[in-house]
Design a protein around this motif. Structure first.
Motif, PDB file in Angstrom:
ATOM      1  N   ASN A  94       0.807  -1.220   0.000  1.00 43.25           N
ATOM      2  CA  ASN A  94       0.000   0.000   0.000  1.00 43.25           C
ATOM      3  C   ASN A  94       0.845   1.277   0.000  1.00 43.25           C
ATOM      4  N   VAL A  95       1.766   1.365  -0.945  1.00 45.42           N
ATOM      5  CA  VAL A  95       2.651   2.527  -1.048  1.00 45.42           C
ATOM      6  C   VAL A  95       1.921   3.655  -1.778  1.00 45.42           C
ATOM      7  N   SER A  96       1.907   4.839  -1.168  1.00 46.00           N
ATOM      8  CA  SER A  96       1.230   5.998  -1.759  1.00 46.00           C
ATOM      9  C   SER A  96       2.111   7.236  -1.626  1.00 46.00           C
ATOM     10  N   ILE A 104      12.761  16.362  -6.468  1.00 52.54           N
ATOM     11  CA  ILE A 104      13.651  15.220  -6.251  1.00 52.54           C
ATOM     12  C   ILE A 104      13.210  14.515  -4.971  1.00 52.54           C
ATOM     13  N   PHE A 105      12.750  13.296  -5.124  1.00 54.60           N
ATOM     14  CA  PHE A 105      12.218  12.502  -4.017  1.00 54.60           C
ATOM     15  C   PHE A 105      13.227  11.406  -3.692  1.00 54.60           C
ATOM     16  N   GLY A 106      13.861  11.514  -2.545  1.00 47.23           N
ATOM     17  CA  GLY A 106      14.825  10.510  -2.113  1.00 47.23           C
ATOM     18  C   GLY A 106      14.129   9.416  -1.318  1.00 47.23           C
ATOM     19  N   VAL A 107      14.396   8.161  -1.659  1.00 45.82           N
ATOM     20  CA  VAL A 107      13.798   7.025  -0.950  1.00 45.82           C
ATOM     21  C   VAL A 107      14.922   6.224  -0.303  1.00 45.82           C
ATOM     22  N   PHE A 108      14.850   6.105   1.017  1.00 44.08           N
ATOM     23  CA  PHE A 108      15.899   5.419   1.774  1.00 44.08           C
ATOM     24  C   PHE A 108      15.320   4.226   2.518  1.00 44.08           C
ATOM     25  N   GLY A 109      16.109   3.191   2.602  1.00 44.48           N
ATOM     26  CA  GLY A 109      15.734   2.016   3.377  1.00 44.48           C
ATOM     27  C   GLY A 109      16.894   1.046   3.442  1.00 44.48           C
ATOM     28  N   LEU A 110      16.838   0.141   4.391  1.00 45.31           N
ATOM     29  CA  LEU A 110      17.846  -0.902   4.464  1.00 45.31           C
ATOM     30  C   LEU A 110      17.705  -1.825   3.269  1.00 45.31           C
ATOM     31  N   GLY A 112      16.600  -4.633   1.120  1.00 46.81           N
ATOM     32  CA  GLY A 112      15.435  -5.493   1.233  1.00 46.81           C
ATOM     33  C   GLY A 112      14.205  -4.801   1.791  1.00 46.81           C
ATOM     34  N   ALA A 113      14.294  -3.485   2.015  1.00 45.64           N
ATOM     35  CA  ALA A 113      13.159  -2.760   2.596  1.00 45.64           C
ATOM     36  C   ALA A 113      12.054  -2.485   1.582  1.00 45.64           C
ATOM     37  N   GLY A 114      12.365  -2.639   0.294  1.00 51.47           N
ATOM     38  CA  GLY A 114      11.328  -2.457  -0.723  1.00 51.47           C
ATOM     39  C   GLY A 114      11.588  -1.345  -1.709  1.00 51.47           C
ATOM     40  N   GLN A 115      12.653  -0.561  -1.501  1.00 50.20           N
ATOM     41  CA  GLN A 115      12.894   0.565  -2.404  1.00 50.20           C
ATOM     42  C   GLN A 115      13.244   0.097  -3.819  1.00 50.20           C
ATOM     43  N   ASN A 116      13.974  -1.003  -3.950  1.00 50.91           N
ATOM     44  CA  ASN A 116      14.287  -1.512  -5.289  1.00 50.91           C
ATOM     45  C   ASN A 116      13.028  -1.978  -6.003  1.00 50.91           C
ATOM     46  N   GLU A 117      12.162  -2.672  -5.277  1.00 53.95           N
ATOM     47  CA  GLU A 117      10.908  -3.145  -5.865  1.00 53.95           C
ATOM     48  C   GLU A 117      10.017  -1.975  -6.277  1.00 53.95           C
ATOM     49  N   GLN A 296      10.215  -2.850   5.429  1.00 57.30           N
ATOM     50  CA  GLN A 296       9.445  -4.071   5.176  1.00 57.30           C
ATOM     51  C   GLN A 296       8.339  -3.862   4.138  1.00 57.30           C
ATOM     52  N   GLY A 297       8.704  -3.205   3.036  1.00 56.53           N
ATOM     53  CA  GLY A 297       7.765  -3.014   1.939  1.00 56.53           C
ATOM     54  C   GLY A 297       6.810  -1.852   2.096  1.00 56.53           C
ATOM     55  N   LYS A 298       6.848  -1.168   3.226  1.00 60.45           N
ATOM     56  CA  LYS A 298       5.957  -0.038   3.464  1.00 60.45           C
ATOM     57  C   LYS A 298       6.714   1.278   3.371  1.00 60.45           C
ATOM     58  N   LEU A 299       6.056   2.286   2.832  1.00 61.00           N
ATOM     59  CA  LEU A 299       6.574   3.647   2.889  1.00 61.00           C
ATOM     60  C   LEU A 299       6.064   4.239   4.191  1.00 61.00           C
ATOM     61  N   VAL A 300       6.896   4.167   5.233  1.00 63.21           N
ATOM     62  CA  VAL A 300       6.414   4.473   6.579  1.00 63.21           C
ATOM     63  C   VAL A 300       6.278   5.968   6.835  1.00 63.21           C
TER      64      VAL A 300
END
Length: 326
Positions: A94-96, A104-110, A112-117, A296-300
């Motif tokens: 449910n990423v929105s 420029i929107f930077g997306v950070f995560g460990l 496997g957090a889902g940013q590549n997907e 874990q796949g969520k944009l928190v």
């Protein structure tokens, strides 16, 4: 890793540590050697050396001690809307978010957090089972990368060697390949107008300051930074409404990194919306107008990049406790 290295050092093991990451070098090394263009520039003790001096030696010029942040976006229009985007196996949940032109929107995560997907789904690599993607207010259905490209969505992949370049091709072929049809002598004829093609490639070489012996140099013989510039230049030449960048400066030197940031800033000022996925927290906080944190796949959470600290991001990254998408 560093703990193991230090333990082995006490046992008499010698290490040769090669890295572009100065923080790591200054943390673990006793002596430091700077190489540039295949030559040893200087060797010295780490404790007697400043990072700024190393940067200047690497560059062969005086460079800025800090990289400036992008100018505020001047475009009010929303170009990309993502609503409740989901993938099977909870790879995305449910990423929105929304993205304005020039933002420029930077997306950070460990890892496997889902940013590549997320970035691959926006490029049509994965087909979502839930949610919607809209470009300029019109819902689109991405079935493959070609459909994304037709919508003006382009990807700078994270692995330039296996995904971004054809290593056996020359610089000219890599840069012109996505737009080769534009140089056709006549419609429906596969033979390109060579002069037009070469003029375009030379323009890209100049614009991106690609250090090459010429258009016919095999791209595999370029440095990592110049290879990445070739990847950028071929897609910039194609034209993008939305540019997706996956680890855009991974494995490049400090000067090429600065140049790549400025290329992205220039695109932003012209109205191209940019999403940068990176595991480099310093990079994300430097070049982004706003920062999304994935867990874990969520944009928190989505945070405006105003007085934000690394702790703010890491707390959300590790604990997943965001204040909601903004």
């Amino acid at each position: 890793l560093f703990k193991v290295i230090r333990t082995l050092k006490t046992q008499g093991v010698t290490f040769l540590y090669v890295s572009h990451r100065l923080d790591e070098v200054f943390d673990i090394a006793d002596t430091i050697t700077v190489l540039r263009n295949g030559k040893v520039i200087k060797t010295g003790a780490v404790k007697e050396t400043k990072k700024s001096d190393i940067v200047n030696l690497m560059a062969g010029e005086k460079v800025l001690k800090t990289i400036s942040s992008p100018s505020p976006t001047k475009f009010p229009e929303t170009i990309l809307s993502v609503n409740s985007l989901s993938l099977p196996k909870s790879l995305l949940k449910n990423v929105s978010f929304e993205l304005k032109r020039g933002e420029i929107f930077g997306v950070f995560g460990l890892v496997g957090a889902g940013q590549n997907e997320l970035i691959e789904t926006l490029f049509g690599v994965h087909v979502p089972y839930g949610g919607t993607i809209s470009v300029e207010g019109k819902e689109i259905h991405l079935k493959n990368p070609q459909s994304a490209m037709q919508c003006g969505i382009l990807l700078i992949p994270g692995d330039r060697l296996s995904q971004g370049l054809i290593l056996s091709f020359v610089v000219r072929e890599n840069i012109s390949l996505p737009i080769l049809e534009r140089f056709r002598i006549i419609p429906y004829c596969p033979i390109p107008h060579r002069k037009k093609e070469i003029n375009h490639v030379y323009q890209m070489i100049r614009d991106f300051n690609i250090q090459t012996s010429g258009t016919e140099q095999i791209v595999s013989t370029l440095s990592g930074g110049n290879q990445q510039k070739v990847v950028l230049s071929k897609w910039i030449g194609y034209g993008a409404k939305i540019l997706l960048c996956n680890e855009p400066t991974l494995g490049v030197d400090v000067v090429s990194r600065r140049e790549i940031y400025h290329f992205l800033y220039n695109l932003s000022q012209k109205g191209t919306a940019i999403i940068v996925c990176s595991t480099d927290l310093e990079e994300i906080t430097t070049i982004s107008h706003k920062i999304g944190v994935m867990n874990q796949g969520k944009l928190v959470d989505i945070l405006p990049n105003i007085n934000i600290t690394k702790s703010d991001i890491l707390n959300r990254c590790y604990l997943g406790n965001g204040a909601g998408v903004r």
